[in-house]
Scaffold this active site. Sequence first.
Site, PDB file in Angstrom:
ATOM      1  N   LYS A  22       0.828  -1.201   0.000  1.00  0.00           N
ATOM      2  CA  LYS A  22       0.000   0.000   0.000  1.00  0.00           C
ATOM      3  C   LYS A  22       0.865   1.254   0.000  1.00  0.00           C
ATOM      4  O   LYS A  22       0.623   2.204  -0.756  1.00  0.00           O
ATOM      5  CB  LYS A  22      -0.910   0.012   1.226  1.00  0.00           C
ATOM      6  CG  LYS A  22      -1.755   1.269   1.341  1.00  0.00           C
ATOM      7  CD  LYS A  22      -2.426   1.418   2.686  1.00  0.00           C
ATOM      8  CE  LYS A  22      -1.494   2.010   3.710  1.00  0.00           C
ATOM      9  NZ  LYS A  22      -2.129   2.960   4.637  1.00  0.00           N
ATOM     10  N   ASN A  23       1.888   1.264   0.854  1.00  0.00           N
ATOM     11  CA  ASN A  23       2.690   2.480   1.032  1.00  0.00           C
ATOM     12  C   ASN A  23       3.649   2.742  -0.128  1.00  0.00           C
ATOM     13  O   ASN A  23       4.325   3.764  -0.147  1.00  0.00           O
ATOM     14  CB  ASN A  23       3.455   2.427   2.355  1.00  0.00           C
ATOM     15  CG  ASN A  23       2.526   2.595   3.550  1.00  0.00           C
ATOM     16  OD1 ASN A  23       1.417   3.117   3.412  1.00  0.00           O
ATOM     17  ND2 ASN A  23       2.959   2.152   4.706  1.00  0.00           N
ATOM     18  N   CYS A 117      -5.215   8.384   9.999  1.00  0.00           N
ATOM     19  CA  CYS A 117      -5.175   7.701  11.292  1.00  0.00           C
ATOM     20  C   CYS A 117      -4.941   8.681  12.441  1.00  0.00           C
ATOM     21  O   CYS A 117      -4.174   9.634  12.310  1.00  0.00           O
ATOM     22  CB  CYS A 117      -4.044   6.660  11.316  1.00  0.00           C
ATOM     23  SG  CYS A 117      -4.481   5.104  10.535  1.00  0.00           S
ATOM     24  N   ARG A 122       1.332  14.756  12.461  1.00  0.00           N
ATOM     25  CA  ARG A 122       2.259  14.471  11.362  1.00  0.00           C
ATOM     26  C   ARG A 122       2.252  15.693  10.449  1.00  0.00           C
ATOM     27  O   ARG A 122       1.570  15.707   9.431  1.00  0.00           O
ATOM     28  CB  ARG A 122       1.823  13.189  10.634  1.00  0.00           C
ATOM     29  CG  ARG A 122       1.883  11.971  11.540  1.00  0.00           C
ATOM     30  CD  ARG A 122       1.844  10.690  10.773  1.00  0.00           C
ATOM     31  NE  ARG A 122       0.473  10.285  10.494  1.00  0.00           N
ATOM     32  CZ  ARG A 122       0.142   9.111   9.969  1.00  0.00           C
ATOM     33  NH1 ARG A 122       1.075   8.244   9.677  1.00  0.00           N
ATOM     34  NH2 ARG A 122      -1.110   8.800   9.729  1.00  0.00           N
ATOM     35  N   ASP A 306       5.201   0.510  12.091  1.00  0.00           N
ATOM     36  CA  ASP A 306       3.994  -0.181  11.646  1.00  0.00           C
ATOM     37  C   ASP A 306       3.945  -1.644  12.086  1.00  0.00           C
ATOM     38  O   ASP A 306       2.970  -2.338  11.802  1.00  0.00           O
ATOM     39  CB  ASP A 306       3.876  -0.114  10.119  1.00  0.00           C
ATOM     40  CG  ASP A 306       3.317   1.218   9.642  1.00  0.00           C
ATOM     41  OD1 ASP A 306       2.905   2.030  10.492  1.00  0.00           O
ATOM     42  OD2 ASP A 306       3.287   1.442   8.416  1.00  0.00           O
ATOM     43  N   ARG A 398      -8.185  -0.479   5.208  1.00  0.00           N
ATOM     44  CA  ARG A 398      -7.309   0.506   4.579  1.00  0.00           C
ATOM     45  C   ARG A 398      -5.930  -0.079   4.271  1.00  0.00           C
ATOM     46  O   ARG A 398      -5.203   0.483   3.447  1.00  0.00           O
ATOM     47  CB  ARG A 398      -7.149   1.733   5.478  1.00  0.00           C
ATOM     48  CG  ARG A 398      -8.397   2.605   5.585  1.00  0.00           C
ATOM     49  CD  ARG A 398      -8.153   3.846   6.405  1.00  0.00           C
ATOM     50  NE  ARG A 398      -6.877   4.428   6.027  1.00  0.00           N
ATOM     51  CZ  ARG A 398      -5.931   4.788   6.900  1.00  0.00           C
ATOM     52  NH1 ARG A 398      -6.126   4.631   8.188  1.00  0.00           N
ATOM     53  NH2 ARG A 398      -4.803   5.315   6.485  1.00  0.00           N
TER      54      ARG A 398
END
Length: 419
Positions: A22-23, A117, A122, A306, A398
Site C-alpha cells: 500500500k505504502n 489515522c 504528522r 507499523d 485501509r
Amino acid sequence: MDKLQIHGGVPLEGEVRISGAKNATLPIVAGALLADGPVAVSNVPHLQDVTSMIELLGRMGVSVTIDEKMRIEIDPATIRDCTAPYELVKTMRASILVLGPLLARFGQADVSLPGGCAIGARPVNIHVAGLQAMGADIFIEGGYIRARASRLRGARLVLETVTVTGTENLLMAAVLADGQTIIENAAREPEVVDLANFLIAMGAKIQGAGTDRIVVEGVGRLSGTHYEVLPDRIEAGTYLVAGAITGGRVRVKHVRPDHLDAVIVKLEEAGAQVGVGDGWIEVDMRGRRPRAVDIRTAPYPAFPTDMQAQFAALDTIASGVGTITETIFENRFMHMLEMRRMGAEIRLEGNTAIIRGVDHLTAAPVMATDLRASASLVLAGLVAEGRTDIERIYHIDRGYEAIEEKLALLGARIRRVPN
C-alpha cells in the site's frame, strides 16, 4: 458497518501470498501525474486507501481504468482540476502526495490539509518548506495548501526530521525541476526506493534512493511506463507474527526477505524458527511459547513503527516481560488499552509500554483505533479464549487485503459479519 468475529485457539498452518505494498502504491499512483503519457501499475492491492487515491485522481479529471487483476492504467492528459478536496483528503493522509506532482507538472495545486489515522501529529511543514525552497509560492487558507510555480528550481533540501511522505513529495517535485536537487536526511524505506525506481522507469534521473542523500537531476518531461509494485513488508510481517503468536507454522510468499531483517531478528528472539528463501519467509513456533521481546521503533532499516502493535500482541502471551518503545508517533498506544480488556497486563509510561505476558487472553468486544492497532487486535483474538468481536474494521480495510480470507486459509476461525 461490518465487524470481525474470531474464535481463538487455533494454531495457524500453511502459506499465504502477500499483496502489493500500500505504502508504495499510493505515491506511485500520485507520481503517475508527472507523466505525459499513460502509466500502467500492476500488483496493486485492493484496499480502501488505494480506491480513495484513484477516486481523487478521477475527481481531478484524470482518466483511470482498472481491470479484474487490479492493474491500473492512469492517463493524466485529461486532467481539468488540480484540487484535492477535503472530503477525500480527510479520509487518507497520503492524499498529500499529489502536492509535489501537481505543482511540478501543472504549476499549481490546491490540496486540503490531510486527515487519516489518529496516531499523532504528522505536520506537512517539511513538504511546504521544501517546495518553497524550490521556488514555489505557497500559502495556507481555508484549510488548503495553495501552491503555485511556473517551474520549480533545483535546491539543496535538508529535511528537519526523517519523513517518508515528505521525502516522496519532494522527490516527485524535483524530477521535473530546473537543475539539481539534493535531499539530505531523506527517508530510506523500501517504498521510497520503489517510487524512485518507478520515476526512473519514466525517465527521471535519480541517484541515492535508499540512502539518506538523494540527488535528482531535473528533466524536461517524463514518459508513460508500466511498473509492478513491490510486496508489502508490513502485511508479510503481520502474518509471520500470526504464525508465531498462535504456535503455528506460516510461510509468506511473494516477499522481499531483505526488507524484513529487523522483524526476522525479533521473531528469532521470541523463539521462533525462521527460514528464508527466494521470495519467501517461514516462521515455525510449533510446540513453543513465545519469549517476550523488547522493541524500539525507528526509521528504516531499524524496527518499523507499523509492526510494533503486532509485537505488542505477541508479548501479551509470551513468557517474561517485554517493553515496546515508540519513537515515531506519540499517540500510537491506543490498542494497548483495548488489549487490556482481553486480560493483557500492560503498563504505560510515556512512550513506553511494559508488557508482562499472561498464560492466556480472554475474548472481549474491542474497537480498532487505527490501521496497525486493528491488526494487533486480530492477532490477540486469534489466541484469546472465546469469541472476540472487533468493531470499526474500516481501519483494517485501509491496509490489509482480504485479511479474513487469508487468515481462514491458514485455519483461523474468523468471519466478517454485519454489525
